[in-house]
Motif scaffolding. Sequence first.
Motif, PDB file in Angstrom:
ATOM      1  N   ALA A 110       2.376  15.552  -0.143  1.00 28.21           N
ATOM      2  CA  ALA A 110       3.609  14.778  -0.237  1.00 28.21           C
ATOM      3  C   ALA A 110       4.791  15.639   0.176  1.00 28.21           C
ATOM      4  O   ALA A 110       4.714  16.870   0.171  1.00 28.21           O
ATOM      5  CB  ALA A 110       3.798  14.268  -1.665  1.00 28.21           C
ATOM      6  N   ASP A 111       5.871  14.994   0.537  1.00 28.91           N
ATOM      7  CA  ASP A 111       7.102  15.680   0.921  1.00 28.91           C
ATOM      8  C   ASP A 111       8.154  15.526  -0.164  1.00 28.91           C
ATOM      9  O   ASP A 111       8.220  14.478  -0.827  1.00 28.91           O
ATOM     10  CB  ASP A 111       7.667  15.097   2.223  1.00 28.91           C
ATOM     11  CG  ASP A 111       6.829  15.454   3.434  1.00 28.91           C
ATOM     12  OD1 ASP A 111       6.459  16.634   3.556  1.00 28.91           O
ATOM     13  OD2 ASP A 111       6.543  14.559   4.250  1.00 28.91           O
ATOM     14  N   ILE A 113      11.485  14.492  -1.841  1.00 27.95           N
ATOM     15  CA  ILE A 113      12.510  13.476  -1.576  1.00 27.95           C
ATOM     16  C   ILE A 113      13.847  14.184  -1.430  1.00 27.95           C
ATOM     17  O   ILE A 113      14.202  15.047  -2.238  1.00 27.95           O
ATOM     18  CB  ILE A 113      12.562  12.455  -2.727  1.00 27.95           C
ATOM     19  CG1 ILE A 113      11.229  11.688  -2.809  1.00 27.95           C
ATOM     20  CG2 ILE A 113      13.722  11.482  -2.546  1.00 27.95           C
ATOM     21  CD1 ILE A 113      11.106  10.817  -4.043  1.00 27.95           C
ATOM     22  N   ARG A 241       7.349  12.276  -2.165  1.00 29.15           N
ATOM     23  CA  ARG A 241       6.968  11.035  -1.501  1.00 29.15           C
ATOM     24  C   ARG A 241       5.688  11.296  -0.696  1.00 29.15           C
ATOM     25  O   ARG A 241       5.656  12.198   0.136  1.00 29.15           O
ATOM     26  CB  ARG A 241       8.095  10.561  -0.570  1.00 29.15           C
ATOM     27  CG  ARG A 241       7.779   9.258   0.168  1.00 29.15           C
ATOM     28  CD  ARG A 241       8.954   8.818   1.018  1.00 29.15           C
ATOM     29  NE  ARG A 241      10.096   8.385   0.201  1.00 29.15           N
ATOM     30  CZ  ARG A 241      11.261   9.023   0.155  1.00 29.15           C
ATOM     31  NH1 ARG A 241      11.453  10.133   0.858  1.00 29.15           N
ATOM     32  NH2 ARG A 241      12.247   8.559  -0.603  1.00 29.15           N
ATOM     33  N   ARG A 243       2.847  11.634   1.984  1.00 29.59           N
ATOM     34  CA  ARG A 243       2.905  11.659   3.450  1.00 29.59           C
ATOM     35  C   ARG A 243       2.011  10.551   3.997  1.00 29.59           C
ATOM     36  O   ARG A 243       0.789  10.667   4.013  1.00 29.59           O
ATOM     37  CB  ARG A 243       2.449  13.019   3.971  1.00 29.59           C
ATOM     38  CG  ARG A 243       3.411  14.144   3.634  1.00 29.59           C
ATOM     39  CD  ARG A 243       2.942  15.483   4.176  1.00 29.59           C
ATOM     40  NE  ARG A 243       3.872  16.540   3.797  1.00 29.59           N
ATOM     41  CZ  ARG A 243       3.520  17.740   3.324  1.00 29.59           C
ATOM     42  NH1 ARG A 243       2.240  18.027   3.166  1.00 29.59           N
ATOM     43  NH2 ARG A 243       4.446  18.626   3.004  1.00 29.59           N
ATOM     44  N   THR A 244       2.621   9.513   4.452  1.00 30.68           N
ATOM     45  CA  THR A 244       1.873   8.337   4.903  1.00 30.68           C
ATOM     46  C   THR A 244       2.116   8.000   6.372  1.00 30.68           C
ATOM     47  O   THR A 244       1.560   7.037   6.886  1.00 30.68           O
ATOM     48  CB  THR A 244       2.262   7.108   4.064  1.00 30.68           C
ATOM     49  OG1 THR A 244       3.676   6.865   4.215  1.00 30.68           O
ATOM     50  CG2 THR A 244       1.957   7.326   2.584  1.00 30.68           C
ATOM     51  N   ARG A 256       2.895   2.709  -1.671  1.00 26.86           N
ATOM     52  CA  ARG A 256       3.553   3.981  -1.989  1.00 26.86           C
ATOM     53  C   ARG A 256       2.803   5.125  -1.319  1.00 26.86           C
ATOM     54  O   ARG A 256       3.382   5.993  -0.691  1.00 26.86           O
ATOM     55  CB  ARG A 256       3.622   4.210  -3.498  1.00 26.86           C
ATOM     56  CG  ARG A 256       4.129   5.613  -3.851  1.00 26.86           C
ATOM     57  CD  ARG A 256       4.411   5.804  -5.312  1.00 26.86           C
ATOM     58  NE  ARG A 256       4.696   7.201  -5.619  1.00 26.86           N
ATOM     59  CZ  ARG A 256       5.853   7.804  -5.353  1.00 26.86           C
ATOM     60  NH1 ARG A 256       6.832   7.137  -4.785  1.00 26.86           N
ATOM     61  NH2 ARG A 256       6.042   9.079  -5.662  1.00 26.86           N
ATOM     62  N   ASP A 276      -2.182  13.883  -3.336  1.00 28.45           N
ATOM     63  CA  ASP A 276      -0.859  13.254  -3.430  1.00 28.45           C
ATOM     64  C   ASP A 276      -0.675  12.140  -2.413  1.00 28.45           C
ATOM     65  O   ASP A 276       0.170  11.262  -2.588  1.00 28.45           O
ATOM     66  CB  ASP A 276       0.235  14.300  -3.208  1.00 28.45           C
ATOM     67  CG  ASP A 276       0.297  15.336  -4.320  1.00 28.45           C
ATOM     68  OD1 ASP A 276      -0.521  15.251  -5.249  1.00 28.45           O
ATOM     69  OD2 ASP A 276       1.155  16.229  -4.246  1.00 28.45           O
ATOM     70  N   THR A 277      -1.458  12.165  -1.331  1.00 29.96           N
ATOM     71  CA  THR A 277      -1.351  11.156  -0.276  1.00 29.96           C
ATOM     72  C   THR A 277      -1.889   9.800  -0.718  1.00 29.96           C
ATOM     73  O   THR A 277      -1.414   8.760  -0.265  1.00 29.96           O
ATOM     74  CB  THR A 277      -2.133  11.628   0.976  1.00 29.96           C
ATOM     75  OG1 THR A 277      -1.613  12.886   1.405  1.00 29.96           O
ATOM     76  CG2 THR A 277      -2.044  10.636   2.105  1.00 29.96           C
ATOM     77  N   GLU A 279      -3.315   6.459  -2.880  1.00 29.34           N
ATOM     78  CA  GLU A 279      -2.973   5.500  -3.928  1.00 29.34           C
ATOM     79  C   GLU A 279      -4.232   4.722  -4.288  1.00 29.34           C
ATOM     80  O   GLU A 279      -4.783   3.994  -3.454  1.00 29.34           O
ATOM     81  CB  GLU A 279      -1.875   4.552  -3.452  1.00 29.34           C
ATOM     82  CG  GLU A 279      -1.481   3.501  -4.463  1.00 29.34           C
ATOM     83  CD  GLU A 279      -0.400   2.565  -3.938  1.00 29.34           C
ATOM     84  OE1 GLU A 279      -0.429   1.373  -4.312  1.00 29.34           O
ATOM     85  OE2 GLU A 279       0.458   3.011  -3.153  1.00 29.34           O
ATOM     86  N   ASN A 284      -0.733   6.574  -8.057  1.00 27.57           N
ATOM     87  CA  ASN A 284      -0.478   7.747  -7.226  1.00 27.57           C
ATOM     88  C   ASN A 284      -0.101   8.862  -8.194  1.00 27.57           C
ATOM     89  O   ASN A 284       0.997   8.891  -8.740  1.00 27.57           O
ATOM     90  CB  ASN A 284       0.655   7.467  -6.232  1.00 27.57           C
ATOM     91  CG  ASN A 284       1.039   8.696  -5.425  1.00 27.57           C
ATOM     92  OD1 ASN A 284       2.144   9.191  -5.559  1.00 27.57           O
ATOM     93  ND2 ASN A 284       0.135   9.189  -4.599  1.00 27.57           N
TER      94      ASN A 284
END
Length: 383
Positions: A110-111, A113, A241, A243-244, A256, A276-277, A279, A284
Amino acid sequence: MTANIVIIGTGLAGYNLARELRKHDTATPLTLISRDGAGFYSKPMLSNALAGNKTATTLVMKPVEKMAEELNATILARSDVNAIDPAAHTVTLADGSSIAYGKLVLAQGADPIRLPLAGDASADVLSVNDLDDYARFADKLEGVRSVAILGGGLIGCEFANDLLARGITPTVLDVAQWPLSRLVPQQAGDYLAAKLTAAGVQFRFGVAASAVDKQGSGYRITLDDGSRLDADLVLSAIGLRPRTQLAQAAGLTVQRGVVVNRLLQTSSPDIYALGDTAEVEGLNLPFVMPIMQQARALGATLAGNATELKYPAMPVVVKTPACPTVVALPAAGAAGQWWVEASEAGVDARFVAADGSLLGFALLGEASKQRQALAPSLPAVLG
């Protein structure tokens, strides 16, 4: 079509999946693609590394060469993936080359926010989400006496406590009225704030940063109530958030996170996601224990033994030595209420259903020692 298994990401999710896979299957070609140096380290250690005098170099437990040898894998370090083609079963790298896969796993994490901050120094606001980030952060601490931390959640509190080990005064800013506001009731948050304050942390609640400007050798943070705060550095810790972007561009279902079923399979049958990526059934969970459960299940599935993911109760230990804290979140929307017993020694907060069953807890100070006794009474997160 090659039977090659490709994993994008070499964090805890990617590397632990590779290890679990190799417990079942030592021969299938395995490729891991990493956008960083691909050394193995534990990301949770980043938020308490200062107290242990750890550098970015000493945090690496095994270099990429050792990981490649142990996993019998090809590991591509400092490589970015630009695109996924589910129909062709290929991933395209930033250098234009492509890699074919039989099964593909997204373990990209994830990155942080980023707040939409005004000011001439908004780009200078730091975040620590990986080893490279930590190296940049640690390099800037020489001579620093104060750090403003944006966000009083788990990571913000952990970094605040850790900075104390360097004699640095952290000031934590949060729009809520107490720290860990999404995890614990107010009495527990107030207790944590009091213990961290006694240790040297400063808090400003009910405010958010709106601008960051240069001020001498440091920074001036303008808050949304019109007040200002000066600090030598500014660290953002307001959340992550998933990484999608790659998955979304490839046509995979994304909410999400990248949506997966209990086999951690995405909407494209030969593509999976974890960490973390991912869901899973609306969950998540960016914590270590869910990642380990995912890695075990998916490792078996990729080796040919389809294994559905299950989550037991998974209490989270908050790394704040000034106030030992462990939290087990009740399920979203769970019907019940908090019952809190507080004393100078600690806070025992339990989220209890109408029938008296325990659905969650927040244990602080001496009460944190009850974790082992209470955890078996909690329901499974995903049974």
